[in-house]
Design an enzyme around this catalytic site. Structure first.
Site, short mmCIF file in Angstrom:
data_model
loop_
_atom_site.label_atom_id
_atom_site.label_comp_id
_atom_site.label_asym_id
_atom_site.label_seq_id
_atom_site.Cartn_x
_atom_site.Cartn_y
_atom_site.Cartn_z
N LYS A 102 0.83 -1.21 0.00
CA LYS A 102 0.00 0.00 0.00
C LYS A 102 0.87 1.26 0.00
O LYS A 102 0.63 2.20 0.75
CB LYS A 102 -0.92 0.00 1.22
CG LYS A 102 -1.87 -1.19 1.24
CD LYS A 102 -2.82 -1.12 2.40
CE LYS A 102 -3.74 -2.31 2.49
NZ LYS A 102 -4.55 -2.56 1.34
N CYS A 103 1.84 1.27 -0.86
CA CYS A 103 2.83 2.35 -0.93
C CYS A 103 2.78 2.97 -2.33
O CYS A 103 2.45 2.30 -3.30
CB CYS A 103 4.21 1.76 -0.66
SG CYS A 103 5.60 2.90 -0.86
N GLY A 104 3.12 4.24 -2.42
CA GLY A 104 3.20 4.87 -3.73
C GLY A 104 4.22 4.22 -4.64
O GLY A 104 4.14 4.35 -5.87
N THR A 152 4.68 0.91 -4.70
CA THR A 152 4.26 -0.47 -4.93
C THR A 152 4.30 -0.88 -6.41
O THR A 152 4.64 -2.04 -6.71
CB THR A 152 2.87 -0.72 -4.32
OG1 THR A 152 2.96 -0.48 -2.90
CG2 THR A 152 2.38 -2.13 -4.55
#
Length: 182
Positions: A54-56, A58
């Protein structure tokens, strides 16, 4: 006095100039909970990367999978370590992480169990990756998700690549392909 004693012990083979552990000395666990001996990667270049769902950053899974498909095999391996150290960006269970990686990015490179990559509970492998006293090469810290550590075929840490540098960056591709088929 300490230096003299160390030199005497060194000459007797009782002490070593570099007492750090090798990358190959670690055994980690896969997402399925099975032991994975890093010594099984001896002779390969290895990219170790801490991941999050859930990371930019990803979408880097896509490039990781692409370079794994192109270069992975006898000479190169990627191993991913999900970590929840940055803003709760990897909250999932092992099953949820595996499903996310497969469904969204078709990940086939080895994914390990979720670990801590910084702080008081930092996994011993990441202590080795970030502490010069252990890796013998450089001091660093894990800045964010998708930081890449490049390990040479001899098990030595060769490069630390910042999280925002994409896995298919020319610096990484040049590193993977240098010395290939020599």
């Amino acid at each position: 006095m300490k230096t003299t004693l160390f030199l005497i012990l060194l000459s007797l083979g009782v002490a070593t100039a570099q007492s750090q552990t090798s990358f190959y000395d670690f055994t980690v666990k896969t997402l399925e909970g099975e032991p994975f001996e890093l010594s099984s990667l001896r002779g390969k270049k290895v990219m170790v990367v801490n991941t999050a769902s859930k990371c930019g950053l990803t979408p880097q899974y896509e490039q990781l999978q692409a370079i794994y498909e192109q270069y992975g095999g006898d000479d190169f391996e990627i191993i991913g370590f999900p970590a929840n150290n940055f803003m709760n960006q990897e909250p999932g269970t092992a099953e949820e992480i595996a499903e996310f990686c497969q469904l969204n990015y078709g990940v086939t490179f080895p994914m390990m169990e979720k670990i801590s990559v910084k702080g008081d509970d930092q996994h011993p492998l990441y202590q080795w990756l970030t502490q010069k006293s252990k890796n013998g090469v450089t001091e660093s810290k894990v800045q964010w998700n998708f930081q890449k550590f490049l390990i040479g075929p001899d098990g030595r840490l060769e490069k630390v690549i910042p999280p925002k540098t994409k896995p298919d960056d020319s610096e990484i591709i040049d590193w993977i392909t240098s010395g290939a088929n020599e």
